[in-house]
Motif scaffolding. Sequence first.
Motif, PDB file in Angstrom:
ATOM      1  N   MET A  53      32.410  22.861  51.340  1.00 25.36           N
ATOM      2  CA  MET A  53      33.727  22.322  51.023  1.00 25.36           C
ATOM      3  C   MET A  53      33.714  20.815  51.257  1.00 25.36           C
ATOM      4  SD  MET A  53      36.179  25.268  52.680  1.00 25.36           S
ATOM      5  CE  MET A  53      35.691  24.928  54.362  1.00 25.36           C
ATOM      6  N   ASN A  54      33.888  20.059  50.200  1.00 22.31           N
ATOM      7  CA  ASN A  54      33.929  18.600  50.265  1.00 22.31           C
ATOM      8  C   ASN A  54      35.306  18.092  49.871  1.00 22.31           C
ATOM      9  OD1 ASN A  54      31.142  18.639  50.870  1.00 22.31           O
ATOM     10  ND2 ASN A  54      30.603  18.532  48.697  1.00 22.31           N
ATOM     11  N   ILE A  92      37.771  23.282  42.060  1.00 23.96           N
ATOM     12  CA  ILE A  92      36.684  22.901  41.159  1.00 23.96           C
ATOM     13  C   ILE A  92      36.318  21.435  41.378  1.00 23.96           C
ATOM     14  CG2 ILE A  92      36.069  22.517  38.729  1.00 23.96           C
ATOM     15  CD1 ILE A  92      37.692  25.025  38.055  1.00 23.96           C
ATOM     16  N   GLY A  93      35.027  21.188  41.524  1.00 26.30           N
ATOM     17  CA  GLY A  93      34.543  19.839  41.777  1.00 26.30           C
ATOM     18  C   GLY A  93      34.487  19.478  43.249  1.00 26.30           C
ATOM     19  N   ARG A  94      35.068  20.311  44.100  1.00 24.71           N
ATOM     20  CA  ARG A  94      35.073  20.028  45.536  1.00 24.71           C
ATOM     21  C   ARG A  94      34.335  21.095  46.351  1.00 24.71           C
ATOM     22  NH1 ARG A  94      39.684  20.018  48.372  1.00 24.71           N
ATOM     23  NH2 ARG A  94      40.737  21.580  47.081  1.00 24.71           N
ATOM     24  N   PHE A  95      34.454  22.351  45.951  1.00 27.06           N
ATOM     25  CA  PHE A  95      33.826  23.458  46.674  1.00 27.06           C
ATOM     26  C   PHE A  95      32.662  24.010  45.863  1.00 27.06           C
ATOM     27  CE2 PHE A  95      37.764  25.113  49.240  1.00 27.06           C
ATOM     28  CZ  PHE A  95      37.992  23.831  49.699  1.00 27.06           C
ATOM     29  N   THR A  96      31.640  24.476  46.582  1.00 30.81           N
ATOM     30  CA  THR A  96      30.494  25.112  45.929  1.00 30.81           C
ATOM     31  C   THR A  96      30.104  26.360  46.702  1.00 30.81           C
ATOM     32  OG1 THR A  96      29.654  22.966  45.172  1.00 30.81           O
ATOM     33  CG2 THR A  96      28.119  24.823  45.150  1.00 30.81           C
ATOM     34  N   ASN A 136      25.997  33.455  38.348  1.00 30.03           N
ATOM     35  CA  ASN A 136      27.350  33.211  37.846  1.00 30.03           C
ATOM     36  C   ASN A 136      28.293  32.937  38.998  1.00 30.03           C
ATOM     37  OD1 ASN A 136      27.213  33.830  34.819  1.00 30.03           O
ATOM     38  ND2 ASN A 136      26.234  35.613  35.731  1.00 30.03           N
ATOM     39  N   ARG A 137      29.211  32.002  38.770  1.00 24.66           N
ATOM     40  CA  ARG A 137      30.189  31.624  39.783  1.00 24.66           C
ATOM     41  C   ARG A 137      31.573  31.527  39.147  1.00 24.66           C
ATOM     42  NH1 ARG A 137      25.448  29.046  40.656  1.00 24.66           N
ATOM     43  NH2 ARG A 137      24.648  28.894  42.802  1.00 24.66           N
ATOM     44  N   ASN A 138      32.562  31.655  39.978  1.00 24.38           N
ATOM     45  CA  ASN A 138      33.949  31.684  39.543  1.00 24.38           C
ATOM     46  C   ASN A 138      34.747  30.904  40.594  1.00 24.38           C
ATOM     47  OD1 ASN A 138      36.134  32.502  38.034  1.00 24.38           O
ATOM     48  ND2 ASN A 138      36.021  34.654  38.627  1.00 24.38           N
ATOM     49  N   TYR A 139      35.606  29.964  40.157  1.00 18.01           N
ATOM     50  CA  TYR A 139      36.367  29.153  41.103  1.00 18.01           C
ATOM     51  C   TYR A 139      37.844  29.116  40.709  1.00 18.01           C
ATOM     52  CZ  TYR A 139      31.876  27.105  42.578  1.00 18.01           C
ATOM     53  OH  TYR A 139      30.601  26.908  43.044  1.00 18.01           O
TER      54      TYR A 139
END
Length: 123
Positions: free
Chosen positions: A83-84, A65-69, A57-60
Motif C-alpha cells: 500500500m503506497n 488503483i495505482g496505489r495498492f498492489t 489475474n488481479r482485481n482492484y
Amino acid sequence: QVQLVESGGGLVQAGGSLRLSCAASGRTFSSFAMGWFRQAPGKEREFVTAISRSGGNRNYVDSVIGRFTISRDNAKNTVYLQMNSLKPEDTAVYYCAASPDYSRRDYRGWGYWGQGIQVTVSS
C-alpha cells in the motif's frame, strides 16, 4: 480448512506506505484465490483487491488503483498487499480472505478469513 494470519499493519502518516502479509496454512494455498477486504467503523466490509490462484489475474477497487498492489508467493503460502500513497480514508481493519474465485467482490462469497489487522493513516 484454511487458516489465515495477517501481519504488517500499524500507524502511518498520509503519503506513507505499508505492506501487509497474510500467511496461510491448512489446505493447498495455490488452490485458492486470495483477497483483501477492509472495514471502517460503522461501514460494511469492502472489497479492496484479489488475485487468482496462479497470480496471473488481479482485481482492484477503483479507489486503490495505482496505489495498492496485491501479490502472492505460492512457495511461501503468503499473499501480500503493498500500500503506497496512503490516505486517511484508507484507515480500516484489513482482512485477508480465501475463495475459489478471485472475481467475487461481495465479501459473502469468500469462505475463509483472517482475524483482521488495523491500518491507521493519520493526516
